[in-house]
Design an enzyme around this catalytic site. Structure first.
Site, PDB file in Angstrom:
ATOM      1  N   GLY A 216      -1.017  -9.519  -3.550  1.00 51.01           N
ATOM      2  CA  GLY A 216       0.006 -10.374  -4.125  1.00 51.01           C
ATOM      3  C   GLY A 216      -0.244 -11.790  -3.649  1.00 51.01           C
ATOM      4  O   GLY A 216      -1.213 -12.074  -2.928  1.00 51.01           O
ATOM      5  N   SER A 217       0.635 -12.702  -4.012  1.00 58.37           N
ATOM      6  CA  SER A 217       0.412 -14.106  -3.659  1.00 58.37           C
ATOM      7  C   SER A 217       0.391 -14.316  -2.149  1.00 58.37           C
ATOM      8  O   SER A 217      -0.395 -15.121  -1.637  1.00 58.37           O
ATOM      9  CB  SER A 217       1.496 -14.974  -4.303  1.00 58.37           C
TER      10      SER A 217
ATOM     11  N   HIS B  40       7.852  25.160   7.011  1.00 62.56           N
ATOM     12  CA  HIS B  40       8.289  24.643   5.710  1.00 62.56           C
ATOM     13  C   HIS B  40       9.453  25.483   5.184  1.00 62.56           C
ATOM     14  O   HIS B  40      10.596  25.058   5.219  1.00 62.56           O
ATOM     15  CB  HIS B  40       7.117  24.639   4.707  1.00 62.56           C
TER      16      HIS B  40
ATOM     17  N   GLU C 161      -0.817 -12.538   0.069  1.00 60.19           N
ATOM     18  CA  GLU C 161      -2.016 -11.980   0.703  1.00 60.19           C
ATOM     19  C   GLU C 161      -3.267 -12.822   0.450  1.00 60.19           C
ATOM     20  O   GLU C 161      -4.282 -12.649   1.121  1.00 60.19           O
ATOM     21  CB  GLU C 161      -2.266 -10.554   0.205  1.00 60.19           C
TER      22      GLU C 161
ATOM     23  N   HIS D  87       0.905  -6.012  -0.277  1.00 58.35           N
ATOM     24  CA  HIS D  87       1.857  -7.080  -0.536  1.00 58.35           C
ATOM     25  C   HIS D  87       3.070  -6.881   0.380  1.00 58.35           C
ATOM     26  O   HIS D  87       3.191  -5.855   1.052  1.00 58.35           O
ATOM     27  CB  HIS D  87       2.249  -7.047  -2.011  1.00 58.35           C
TER      28      HIS D  87
ATOM     29  N   GLU E 174      -0.210   0.474  -5.071  1.00 55.55           N
ATOM     30  CA  GLU E 174      -0.313   0.567  -3.614  1.00 55.55           C
ATOM     31  C   GLU E 174      -0.396   2.003  -3.113  1.00 55.55           C
ATOM     32  O   GLU E 174      -1.028   2.270  -2.075  1.00 55.55           O
ATOM     33  CB  GLU E 174       0.872  -0.149  -2.964  1.00 55.55           C
TER      34      GLU E 174
ATOM     35  N   GLY F 166       2.540  16.897   2.132  1.00 54.77           N
ATOM     36  CA  GLY F 166       2.974  17.494   0.882  1.00 54.77           C
ATOM     37  C   GLY F 166       3.385  16.482  -0.165  1.00 54.77           C
ATOM     38  O   GLY F 166       3.871  16.857  -1.236  1.00 54.77           O
TER      39      GLY F 166
END
Length: 541
Positions: free
Chosen positions: A25-26, A280, A28, A70, A47, A415
Protein backbone atom coordinates in the site's frame (compact mmCIF):
# COMPACT_ATOMS: atom_id res chain seq x y z
CA UNK A 1 25.09 9.37 7.84
CA UNK A 2 23.29 6.28 6.40
CA UNK A 3 19.50 6.25 6.33
CA UNK A 4 17.29 3.95 8.37
CA UNK A 5 16.28 2.26 5.12
CA UNK A 6 19.87 1.62 4.03
CA UNK A 7 20.89 0.12 7.38
CA UNK A 8 17.71 -1.97 7.48
CA UNK A 9 18.17 -3.32 3.97
CA UNK A 10 21.77 -4.24 4.72
CA UNK A 11 20.76 -6.01 7.94
CA UNK A 12 18.10 -8.01 6.08
CA UNK A 13 20.66 -8.93 3.41
CA UNK A 14 23.13 -10.21 6.01
CA UNK A 15 20.35 -12.24 7.63
CA UNK A 16 19.44 -13.84 4.30
CA UNK A 17 15.99 -12.21 4.20
CA UNK A 18 16.15 -11.11 0.58
CA UNK A 19 12.86 -12.58 -0.67
CA UNK A 20 9.99 -10.24 0.20
CA UNK A 21 6.40 -11.52 0.06
CA UNK A 22 4.04 -8.61 -0.15
CA UNK A 23 1.05 -6.66 -1.34
CA UNK A 24 2.04 -3.03 -0.94
CA UNK A 25 0.00 0.00 0.00
CA UNK A 26 1.08 3.63 0.00
CA UNK A 27 2.58 3.41 3.51
CA UNK A 28 4.89 0.59 2.39
CA UNK A 29 6.42 2.19 -0.69
CA UNK A 30 9.21 4.07 1.16
CA UNK A 31 10.45 0.77 2.67
CA UNK A 32 10.53 -0.80 -0.80
CA UNK A 33 12.41 2.09 -2.39
CA UNK A 34 15.94 1.31 -3.59
CA UNK A 35 15.81 -2.41 -2.81
CA UNK A 36 19.40 -3.62 -3.27
CA UNK A 37 20.45 -6.01 -6.00
CA UNK A 38 19.75 -9.59 -5.02
CA UNK A 39 16.39 -8.87 -3.39
CA UNK A 40 13.32 -10.53 -4.88
CA UNK A 41 9.79 -9.22 -4.46
CA UNK A 42 7.02 -11.84 -4.67
CA UNK A 43 3.71 -10.09 -5.22
CA UNK A 44 0.49 -11.67 -3.94
CA UNK A 45 -2.92 -10.28 -4.86
CA UNK A 46 -4.38 -10.62 -1.35
CA UNK A 47 -2.67 -10.43 2.01
CA UNK A 48 -3.97 -13.85 3.03
CA UNK A 49 -2.27 -15.38 0.00
CA UNK A 50 0.89 -13.38 0.75
CA UNK A 51 1.17 -14.84 4.25
CA UNK A 52 0.25 -18.33 3.03
CA UNK A 53 3.05 -18.23 0.45
CA UNK A 54 5.54 -16.96 3.01
CA UNK A 55 4.39 -19.65 5.46
CA UNK A 56 5.02 -22.43 2.92
CA UNK A 57 8.33 -20.87 1.87
CA UNK A 58 9.61 -20.54 5.44
CA UNK A 59 8.57 -24.08 6.34
CA UNK A 60 10.23 -25.52 3.24
CA UNK A 61 13.50 -23.58 3.68
CA UNK A 62 13.62 -23.88 7.47
CA UNK A 63 14.46 -20.16 7.70
CA UNK A 64 12.48 -17.01 8.51
CA UNK A 65 10.62 -15.36 5.65
CA UNK A 66 10.06 -11.63 5.20
CA UNK A 67 6.51 -10.32 4.71
CA UNK A 68 5.55 -6.74 3.84
CA UNK A 69 1.95 -5.80 4.64
CA UNK A 70 -0.17 -2.67 4.47
CA UNK A 71 -1.26 -0.96 7.68
CA UNK A 72 -4.48 -1.85 9.50
CA UNK A 73 -6.57 -3.03 6.54
CA UNK A 74 -3.86 -5.14 4.95
CA UNK A 75 -2.67 -6.55 8.26
CA UNK A 76 -6.25 -7.41 9.15
CA UNK A 77 -6.70 -9.24 5.85
CA UNK A 78 -3.67 -11.36 6.72
CA UNK A 79 -4.71 -12.43 10.21
CA UNK A 80 -6.67 -15.50 9.15
CA UNK A 81 -3.61 -16.86 7.36
CA UNK A 82 -1.45 -15.92 10.33
CA UNK A 83 -3.36 -18.33 12.56
CA UNK A 84 -1.91 -21.22 10.54
CA UNK A 85 1.61 -19.77 10.71
CA UNK A 86 1.32 -19.40 14.49
CA UNK A 87 0.09 -22.97 14.95
CA UNK A 88 2.86 -24.39 12.75
CA UNK A 89 5.44 -22.23 14.58
CA UNK A 90 6.57 -20.64 11.32
CA UNK A 91 9.11 -17.82 11.75
CA UNK A 92 7.70 -14.90 9.74
CA UNK A 93 9.10 -11.38 9.96
CA UNK A 94 6.24 -9.01 9.13
CA UNK A 95 7.11 -5.39 8.41
CA UNK A 96 4.01 -3.23 8.00
CA UNK A 97 3.62 0.39 7.00
CA UNK A 98 2.23 3.13 9.22
CA UNK A 99 1.23 6.73 8.59
CA UNK A 100 3.89 9.42 9.13
CA UNK A 101 4.50 10.04 12.79
CA UNK A 102 2.84 13.45 12.89
CA UNK A 103 -0.36 11.95 11.44
CA UNK A 104 -0.69 9.00 13.83
CA UNK A 105 -2.12 10.98 16.75
CA UNK A 106 -4.86 12.71 14.72
CA UNK A 107 -5.64 9.30 13.16
CA UNK A 108 -5.21 10.38 9.56
CA UNK A 109 -6.48 7.99 6.92
CA UNK A 110 -4.43 4.76 6.75
CA UNK A 111 -3.27 5.15 10.33
CA UNK A 112 -2.92 1.84 12.18
CA UNK A 113 -4.16 2.89 15.59
CA UNK A 114 -2.16 1.05 18.26
CA UNK A 115 -0.64 -1.22 15.64
CA UNK A 116 0.97 -3.75 18.02
CA UNK A 117 -2.36 -4.27 19.83
CA UNK A 118 -4.05 -5.14 16.53
CA UNK A 119 -1.82 -8.18 16.12
CA UNK A 120 -1.65 -9.33 19.74
CA UNK A 121 -2.03 -11.94 21.08
CA UNK A 122 -1.82 -13.69 17.70
CA UNK A 123 1.81 -13.07 16.86
CA UNK A 124 4.69 -13.92 19.15
CA UNK A 125 5.99 -10.33 19.27
CA UNK A 126 4.66 -6.98 18.02
CA UNK A 127 6.01 -3.44 18.29
CA UNK A 128 6.23 0.01 16.79
CA UNK A 129 9.56 1.81 17.37
CA UNK A 130 9.45 4.88 19.59
CA UNK A 131 11.60 6.88 17.17
CA UNK A 132 13.12 6.53 13.71
CA UNK A 133 16.59 5.79 15.06
CA UNK A 134 15.24 2.72 16.86
CA UNK A 135 13.91 1.11 13.65
CA UNK A 136 17.07 -0.91 12.77
CA UNK A 137 17.33 -2.30 16.31
CA UNK A 138 13.61 -3.09 16.40
CA UNK A 139 13.84 -4.78 13.00
CA UNK A 140 16.70 -6.90 14.32
CA UNK A 141 14.61 -7.81 17.34
CA UNK A 142 11.74 -8.85 15.06
CA UNK A 143 14.07 -11.19 13.14
CA UNK A 144 15.55 -12.69 16.30
CA UNK A 145 12.17 -13.02 18.01
CA UNK A 146 10.77 -14.86 14.98
CA UNK A 147 13.78 -17.16 14.85
CA UNK A 148 14.03 -17.86 18.59
CA UNK A 149 10.30 -18.21 19.28
CA UNK A 150 9.53 -19.88 15.95
CA UNK A 151 6.51 -17.59 15.60
CA UNK A 152 5.53 -14.61 13.45
CA UNK A 153 6.82 -11.23 14.63
CA UNK A 154 5.22 -7.93 13.60
CA UNK A 155 6.86 -4.52 13.26
CA UNK A 156 4.89 -1.40 12.34
CA UNK A 157 7.06 1.43 10.96
CA UNK A 158 5.88 5.00 10.18
CA UNK A 159 6.82 5.52 6.58
CA UNK A 160 8.74 8.77 7.14
CA UNK A 161 11.18 6.83 9.35
CA UNK A 162 12.82 5.06 6.41
CA UNK A 163 14.44 8.21 5.00
CA UNK A 164 15.58 9.51 8.41
CA UNK A 165 19.23 9.46 9.50
CA UNK A 166 19.90 6.21 11.33
CA UNK A 167 22.30 7.71 13.86
CA UNK A 168 25.89 6.81 14.64
CA UNK A 169 25.06 3.67 16.63
CA UNK A 170 22.82 2.06 14.01
CA UNK A 171 25.58 0.09 12.20
CA UNK A 172 26.21 -1.85 15.41
CA UNK A 173 23.14 -3.94 14.62
CA UNK A 174 24.60 -5.30 11.37
CA UNK A 175 26.89 -7.91 12.91
CA UNK A 176 24.57 -9.09 15.68
CA UNK A 177 24.01 -12.81 16.22
CA UNK A 178 21.51 -14.37 18.61
CA UNK A 179 21.41 -18.14 19.06
CA UNK A 180 19.72 -20.69 21.30
CA UNK A 181 21.20 -23.87 22.75
CA UNK A 182 18.81 -26.49 24.07
CA UNK A 183 20.82 -29.46 25.33
CA UNK A 184 19.36 -30.91 28.54
CA UNK A 185 21.52 -30.74 31.64
CA UNK A 186 23.24 -33.84 33.00
CA UNK A 187 20.66 -34.67 35.66
CA UNK A 188 17.76 -33.90 33.33
CA UNK A 189 19.20 -36.12 30.63
CA UNK A 190 19.90 -38.93 33.08
CA UNK A 191 16.33 -38.95 34.41
CA UNK A 192 14.84 -38.93 30.91
CA UNK A 193 17.16 -41.67 29.65
CA UNK A 194 16.39 -43.86 32.67
CA UNK A 195 12.64 -43.40 32.17
CA UNK A 196 12.82 -44.40 28.51
CA UNK A 197 15.29 -47.26 28.94
CA UNK A 198 13.33 -48.64 31.89
CA UNK A 199 9.91 -48.56 30.22
CA UNK A 200 8.31 -51.95 29.57
CA UNK A 201 5.92 -50.76 26.85
CA UNK A 202 6.88 -47.29 25.63
CA UNK A 203 4.92 -45.44 22.97
CA UNK A 204 6.19 -42.55 20.87
CA UNK A 205 4.17 -39.52 19.76
CA UNK A 206 5.82 -37.24 17.20
CA UNK A 207 4.76 -33.71 16.27
CA UNK A 208 5.20 -31.56 13.21
CA UNK A 209 8.26 -29.91 14.76
CA UNK A 210 10.19 -33.14 14.15
CA UNK A 211 9.91 -32.69 10.39
CA UNK A 212 10.29 -28.91 10.60
CA UNK A 213 13.56 -29.37 12.53
CA UNK A 214 14.96 -31.89 10.03
CA UNK A 215 14.69 -34.86 12.42
CA UNK A 216 12.63 -37.22 10.25
CA UNK A 217 15.33 -39.91 9.85
CA UNK A 218 16.52 -39.50 13.45
CA UNK A 219 12.97 -40.14 14.68
CA UNK A 220 12.83 -43.34 12.63
CA UNK A 221 16.08 -44.56 14.20
CA UNK A 222 14.83 -43.85 17.70
CA UNK A 223 11.48 -45.53 17.05
CA UNK A 224 13.10 -48.63 15.63
CA UNK A 225 15.44 -48.81 18.61
CA UNK A 226 12.50 -48.55 21.03
CA UNK A 227 10.42 -50.99 19.02
CA UNK A 228 7.05 -49.67 20.17
CA UNK A 229 4.17 -48.04 18.32
CA UNK A 230 4.46 -44.53 16.89
CA UNK A 231 1.67 -42.01 16.52
CA UNK A 232 1.62 -38.57 14.97
CA UNK A 233 0.25 -35.91 17.29
CA UNK A 234 -3.34 -34.75 16.75
CA UNK A 235 -4.05 -31.87 14.33
CA UNK A 236 -1.03 -32.82 12.23
CA UNK A 237 0.49 -30.14 9.96
CA UNK A 238 3.77 -31.90 8.99
CA UNK A 239 4.43 -35.64 8.71
CA UNK A 240 7.19 -36.62 11.18
CA UNK A 241 7.41 -40.35 10.34
CA UNK A 242 6.89 -42.60 7.28
CA UNK A 243 3.16 -43.23 7.22
CA UNK A 244 3.40 -46.86 6.05
CA UNK A 245 6.19 -47.85 8.44
CA UNK A 246 5.15 -51.00 10.34
CA UNK A 247 5.37 -49.18 13.69
CA UNK A 248 3.21 -46.26 12.60
CA UNK A 249 -0.31 -46.25 14.00
CA UNK A 250 -1.49 -43.08 12.26
CA UNK A 251 -2.54 -39.68 13.52
CA UNK A 252 -3.92 -39.65 17.05
CA UNK A 253 -7.61 -38.75 17.16
CA UNK A 254 -8.14 -35.18 18.31
CA UNK A 255 -10.28 -35.99 21.34
CA UNK A 256 -9.43 -36.62 25.02
CA UNK A 257 -11.17 -39.99 25.40
CA UNK A 258 -9.86 -41.65 22.19
CA UNK A 259 -6.31 -40.46 22.92
CA UNK A 260 -6.52 -42.04 26.36
CA UNK A 261 -7.83 -45.23 24.80
CA UNK A 262 -4.95 -45.33 22.31
CA UNK A 263 -2.43 -45.30 25.19
CA UNK A 264 -3.98 -48.23 27.08
CA UNK A 265 -1.33 -50.74 28.12
CA UNK A 266 1.64 -48.37 27.75
CA UNK A 267 3.60 -47.40 30.82
CA UNK A 268 5.41 -44.50 29.11
CA UNK A 269 4.35 -42.10 26.38
CA UNK A 270 7.22 -39.98 25.03
CA UNK A 271 6.02 -36.92 23.09
CA UNK A 272 8.61 -35.22 20.90
CA UNK A 273 8.10 -31.90 19.16
CA UNK A 274 4.36 -31.50 19.79
CA UNK A 275 1.93 -29.82 22.19
CA UNK A 276 0.10 -32.09 24.63
CA UNK A 277 -2.36 -32.16 22.88
CA UNK A 278 -4.21 -30.08 20.27
CA UNK A 279 -7.63 -31.59 20.75
CA UNK A 280 -10.49 -30.71 18.39
CA UNK A 281 -13.69 -32.74 18.84
CA UNK A 282 -15.07 -32.49 22.36
CA UNK A 283 -14.85 -36.10 23.51
CA UNK A 284 -14.25 -35.91 27.28
CA UNK A 285 -12.63 -38.54 29.45
CA UNK A 286 -9.44 -39.24 31.38
CA UNK A 287 -6.32 -37.65 29.95
CA UNK A 288 -4.23 -40.79 30.46
CA UNK A 289 -4.85 -44.41 31.46
CA UNK A 290 -4.09 -45.43 35.02
CA UNK A 291 -0.37 -46.12 35.38
CA UNK A 292 0.70 -44.33 32.17
CA UNK A 293 3.42 -41.73 32.48
CA UNK A 294 3.73 -39.01 29.83
CA UNK A 295 6.93 -37.05 29.16
CA UNK A 296 6.92 -34.18 26.67
CA UNK A 297 10.07 -32.78 25.03
CA UNK A 298 9.61 -29.50 23.17
CA UNK A 299 11.38 -26.23 22.43
CA UNK A 300 8.06 -24.40 22.79
CA UNK A 301 8.04 -23.24 26.42
CA UNK A 302 4.44 -22.07 26.14
CA UNK A 303 3.29 -25.50 24.98
CA UNK A 304 5.13 -27.09 27.91
CA UNK A 305 3.59 -24.69 30.40
CA UNK A 306 -0.04 -25.04 29.26
CA UNK A 307 -0.20 -28.86 28.99
CA UNK A 308 -2.86 -30.23 31.38
CA UNK A 309 -0.94 -33.36 32.37
CA UNK A 310 2.42 -35.11 32.27
CA UNK A 311 6.00 -33.95 32.67
CA UNK A 312 7.73 -31.56 30.27
CA UNK A 313 11.33 -30.85 29.35
CA UNK A 314 11.95 -27.67 27.37
CA UNK A 315 14.89 -28.74 25.26
CA UNK A 316 15.98 -29.33 21.69
CA UNK A 317 14.39 -32.62 20.50
CA UNK A 318 17.47 -33.23 18.34
CA UNK A 319 19.72 -33.28 21.40
CA UNK A 320 17.29 -35.51 23.28
CA UNK A 321 17.02 -38.01 20.42
CA UNK A 322 20.82 -38.17 20.19
CA UNK A 323 21.08 -38.69 23.96
CA UNK A 324 18.48 -41.47 23.95
CA UNK A 325 20.05 -43.28 21.02
CA UNK A 326 23.44 -43.25 22.74
CA UNK A 327 21.97 -44.38 26.05
CA UNK A 328 19.93 -47.20 24.52
CA UNK A 329 22.90 -48.38 22.47
CA UNK A 330 25.21 -48.34 25.49
CA UNK A 331 22.82 -50.23 27.75
CA UNK A 332 21.48 -52.55 25.10
CA UNK A 333 17.98 -51.64 26.29
CA UNK A 334 15.05 -52.11 23.96
CA UNK A 335 11.32 -52.37 24.39
CA UNK A 336 9.61 -55.74 24.62
CA UNK A 337 6.68 -55.02 22.31
CA UNK A 338 8.40 -56.45 19.25
CA UNK A 339 6.42 -54.14 16.96
CA UNK A 340 9.02 -54.16 14.20
CA UNK A 341 9.16 -57.94 14.00
CA UNK A 342 5.50 -58.85 13.86
CA UNK A 343 2.57 -58.16 11.64
CA UNK A 344 0.26 -57.17 14.53
CA UNK A 345 -2.01 -54.19 14.01
CA UNK A 346 0.23 -52.81 11.28
CA UNK A 347 -0.57 -55.59 8.81
CA UNK A 348 3.02 -55.52 7.54
CA UNK A 349 5.32 -58.37 6.81
CA UNK A 350 8.39 -58.69 9.01
CA UNK A 351 10.51 -55.56 8.70
CA UNK A 352 8.50 -54.29 5.72
CA UNK A 353 6.27 -51.32 5.10
CA UNK A 354 2.51 -51.80 5.26
CA UNK A 355 0.88 -52.57 1.91
CA UNK A 356 -1.47 -50.12 0.26
CA UNK A 357 -5.08 -51.26 -0.13
CA UNK A 358 -6.78 -51.15 -3.50
CA UNK A 359 -8.78 -47.91 -3.84
CA UNK A 360 -12.56 -48.27 -3.98
CA UNK A 361 -14.40 -47.17 -7.09
CA UNK A 362 -17.78 -45.44 -7.23
CA UNK A 363 -20.59 -45.67 -9.75
CA UNK A 364 -21.09 -42.72 -12.05
CA UNK A 365 -18.77 -40.08 -13.47
CA UNK A 366 -17.10 -39.10 -10.21
CA UNK A 367 -13.89 -40.65 -8.87
CA UNK A 368 -13.42 -41.81 -5.32
CA UNK A 369 -10.75 -39.60 -3.68
CA UNK A 370 -8.73 -42.73 -2.98
CA UNK A 371 -8.50 -43.32 -6.74
CA UNK A 372 -7.04 -39.84 -7.12
CA UNK A 373 -4.54 -40.36 -4.31
CA UNK A 374 -3.52 -43.76 -5.64
CA UNK A 375 -2.79 -42.10 -8.98
CA UNK A 376 -0.68 -39.45 -7.27
CA UNK A 377 1.20 -42.10 -5.32
CA UNK A 378 1.96 -44.14 -8.45
CA UNK A 379 2.61 -41.37 -10.98
CA UNK A 380 4.41 -38.70 -8.96
CA UNK A 381 8.10 -39.06 -7.99
CA UNK A 382 8.77 -40.52 -4.55
CA UNK A 383 10.22 -37.24 -3.28
CA UNK A 384 7.15 -35.16 -4.12
CA UNK A 385 6.12 -32.59 -1.50
CA UNK A 386 2.35 -32.43 -1.01
CA UNK A 387 0.53 -29.39 0.33
CA UNK A 388 -2.92 -30.65 1.30
CA UNK A 389 -6.07 -28.67 2.01
CA UNK A 390 -8.95 -31.09 1.44
CA UNK A 391 -10.24 -31.87 4.89
CA UNK A 392 -13.15 -34.12 3.93
CA UNK A 393 -10.77 -36.56 2.21
CA UNK A 394 -8.34 -36.87 5.12
CA UNK A 395 -9.02 -40.56 5.84
CA UNK A 396 -8.83 -41.43 2.14
CA UNK A 397 -5.50 -39.61 1.89
CA UNK A 398 -3.79 -41.64 4.62
CA UNK A 399 -5.19 -44.93 3.30
CA UNK A 400 -3.51 -44.45 -0.07
CA UNK A 401 -0.35 -42.39 0.35
CA UNK A 402 3.13 -43.77 0.97
CA UNK A 403 5.32 -40.91 2.20
CA UNK A 404 8.85 -41.82 3.25
CA UNK A 405 10.80 -38.58 2.81
CA UNK A 406 11.23 -35.49 5.00
CA UNK A 407 9.17 -32.47 3.99
CA UNK A 408 6.59 -34.57 2.17
CA UNK A 409 3.43 -33.17 3.78
CA UNK A 410 2.12 -29.71 4.67
CA UNK A 411 -1.35 -28.96 6.07
CA UNK A 412 -2.98 -25.80 7.51
CA UNK A 413 -1.85 -26.02 11.11
CA UNK A 414 -4.77 -24.13 12.67
CA UNK A 415 -7.37 -25.51 10.28
CA UNK A 416 -7.86 -22.08 8.71
CA UNK A 417 -8.74 -22.41 5.03
CA UNK A 418 -6.65 -20.49 2.51
CA UNK A 419 -3.23 -21.98 3.24
CA UNK A 420 -3.25 -24.71 0.60
CA UNK A 421 -2.84 -22.90 -2.72
CA UNK A 422 -0.56 -20.11 -1.45
CA UNK A 423 1.39 -22.57 0.71
CA UNK A 424 1.99 -24.79 -2.30
CA UNK A 425 3.31 -21.80 -4.27
CA UNK A 426 5.63 -20.93 -1.37
CA UNK A 427 6.96 -24.48 -1.05
CA UNK A 428 7.57 -24.63 -4.80
CA UNK A 429 9.39 -21.28 -4.75
CA UNK A 430 11.57 -22.54 -1.91
CA UNK A 431 12.36 -25.91 -3.53
CA UNK A 432 12.33 -25.45 -7.31
CA UNK A 433 14.18 -28.73 -7.84
CA UNK A 434 11.59 -30.83 -5.98
CA UNK A 435 8.18 -31.85 -7.36
CA UNK A 436 5.37 -30.05 -5.49
CA UNK A 437 1.68 -30.92 -5.65
CA UNK A 438 -1.16 -28.99 -4.07
CA UNK A 439 -4.13 -31.22 -3.22
CA UNK A 440 -6.93 -28.71 -2.79
CA UNK A 441 -10.68 -29.04 -2.21
CA UNK A 442 -13.09 -26.81 -4.07
CA UNK A 443 -14.30 -25.30 -0.81
CA UNK A 444 -10.74 -24.44 0.24
CA UNK A 445 -9.54 -23.18 -3.13
CA UNK A 446 -11.60 -20.00 -3.10
CA UNK A 447 -9.84 -18.72 0.02
CA UNK A 448 -6.44 -18.53 -1.68
CA UNK A 449 -7.25 -18.62 -5.38
CA UNK A 450 -5.25 -15.47 -6.19
CA UNK A 451 -2.04 -17.40 -5.52
CA UNK A 452 -2.47 -18.89 -9.00
CA UNK A 453 -1.52 -15.52 -10.47
CA UNK A 454 1.75 -15.49 -8.52
CA UNK A 455 2.48 -19.06 -9.65
CA UNK A 456 1.94 -18.02 -13.27
CA UNK A 457 4.06 -14.87 -12.99
CA UNK A 458 7.00 -16.78 -11.49
CA UNK A 459 6.44 -19.92 -13.61
CA UNK A 460 6.49 -22.02 -10.46
CA UNK A 461 6.74 -25.76 -11.27
CA UNK A 462 3.58 -26.71 -9.39
CA UNK A 463 0.74 -29.16 -10.00
CA UNK A 464 -2.58 -28.32 -8.37
CA UNK A 465 -5.03 -31.23 -8.15
CA UNK A 466 -8.42 -29.65 -7.54
CA UNK A 467 -10.94 -32.04 -5.97
CA UNK A 468 -14.43 -30.81 -6.87
CA UNK A 469 -17.34 -32.33 -4.96
CA UNK A 470 -19.56 -29.24 -4.90
CA UNK A 471 -19.94 -28.99 -1.14
CA UNK A 472 -18.16 -28.28 2.13
CA UNK A 473 -17.73 -31.97 2.89
CA UNK A 474 -16.03 -31.62 6.27
CA UNK A 475 -18.85 -29.39 7.49
CA UNK A 476 -21.43 -31.95 6.43
CA UNK A 477 -19.57 -34.50 8.55
CA UNK A 478 -19.47 -32.10 11.50
CA UNK A 479 -23.16 -31.44 11.05
CA UNK A 480 -23.76 -35.10 11.77
CA UNK A 481 -21.48 -35.05 14.81
CA UNK A 482 -23.14 -31.95 16.26
CA UNK A 483 -26.71 -32.93 15.46
CA UNK A 484 -27.16 -30.19 12.84
CA UNK A 485 -28.03 -32.09 9.65
CA UNK A 486 -29.90 -29.22 7.97
CA UNK A 487 -27.44 -26.31 8.23
CA UNK A 488 -27.65 -23.91 5.27
CA UNK A 489 -24.81 -22.72 3.07
CA UNK A 490 -22.95 -26.03 2.65
CA UNK A 491 -23.24 -26.46 -1.14
CA UNK A 492 -21.11 -24.61 -3.71
CA UNK A 493 -22.24 -25.83 -7.16
CA UNK A 494 -21.32 -24.33 -10.51
CA UNK A 495 -17.61 -23.60 -9.98
CA UNK A 496 -15.27 -24.32 -12.90
CA UNK A 497 -11.72 -23.92 -11.66
CA UNK A 498 -10.23 -24.63 -15.07
CA UNK A 499 -11.64 -21.36 -16.39
CA UNK A 500 -10.65 -19.51 -13.20
CA UNK A 501 -7.08 -20.83 -13.44
CA UNK A 502 -6.80 -19.94 -17.11
CA UNK A 503 -7.93 -16.42 -16.26
CA UNK A 504 -4.99 -16.13 -13.87
CA UNK A 505 -2.62 -17.50 -16.51
CA UNK A 506 -2.32 -21.10 -15.31
CA UNK A 507 -2.93 -23.91 -17.86
CA UNK A 508 -5.77 -26.14 -16.66
CA UNK A 509 -7.81 -29.14 -17.70
CA UNK A 510 -10.67 -31.23 -16.41
CA UNK A 511 -10.14 -35.00 -16.32
CA UNK A 512 -12.96 -37.53 -16.30
CA UNK A 513 -11.44 -40.93 -15.56
CA UNK A 514 -8.64 -42.69 -13.72
CA UNK A 515 -6.59 -43.52 -16.79
CA UNK A 516 -6.77 -39.96 -18.08
CA UNK A 517 -5.78 -38.68 -14.64
CA UNK A 518 -2.81 -41.03 -14.46
CA UNK A 519 -1.65 -39.98 -17.93
CA UNK A 520 -1.86 -36.29 -17.01
CA UNK A 521 -0.03 -36.79 -13.70
CA UNK A 522 2.76 -38.65 -15.49
CA UNK A 523 3.57 -35.48 -17.47
CA UNK A 524 6.32 -33.20 -16.15
CA UNK A 525 5.52 -29.58 -17.09
CA UNK A 526 8.03 -26.85 -16.27
CA UNK A 527 5.44 -24.40 -14.97
CA UNK A 528 2.21 -24.37 -12.98
CA UNK A 529 -0.87 -26.33 -14.00
CA UNK A 530 -4.27 -27.15 -12.52
CA UNK A 531 -6.00 -30.52 -12.88
CA UNK A 532 -9.69 -30.55 -11.91
CA UNK A 533 -11.24 -33.86 -10.87
CA UNK A 534 -14.85 -34.44 -9.85
CA UNK A 535 -14.89 -36.61 -6.72
CA UNK A 536 -17.44 -38.38 -4.57
CA UNK A 537 -18.22 -37.02 -1.12
CA UNK A 538 -16.28 -38.71 1.69
CA UNK A 539 -15.78 -38.00 5.38
CA UNK A 540 -12.58 -37.02 7.25
CA UNK A 541 -12.51 -40.27 9.24
Amino acid sequence: MPSVRRISHEFLRRQGLTTVFGNPGSNELPFLADLPDGFRYVLGLHEGAVVGMADGYAQATGRPALVNLHAAAGSGNAMGALTNAVASRTPLVIVAGQQVRSAVGPEANLTNVDAPALMRPLVGWAAEPACAQDVPRALAQAVFEARLQRQPAYLSVPYDDWAADAGENAPAVLDRRVERAGVPGGEQGRRLAEAVAGARRPALVLGGDIDADGLFEEAVRLAERLGGPVWAAPSLFRLPFPNRHPQFRGVLPAGIEPVCRAFEGHDLVLVLGAPVFRYHEYLPGRYLPEGTRLVQVTQDASAAARAPMGEALVADPAAVIELLLKTLAATGATATTGATATTGASGATAGGYRPVPAPPAVDGPRLHPEEVFAALRDEQPADTAYVVESTSTNAAWWRQMDLRRPGSYYFPAAGGLGFGLPGAVGVALAQPGRPVVGVIGDGSANYGITALWTAARHRVPLTVVLLRNGTYGALRWFGGLLGVPDAPGLDIPGLDFTRIAQGYGVPARHVDGVEELRAVLAERPDGPRLVQVDTALTTPS
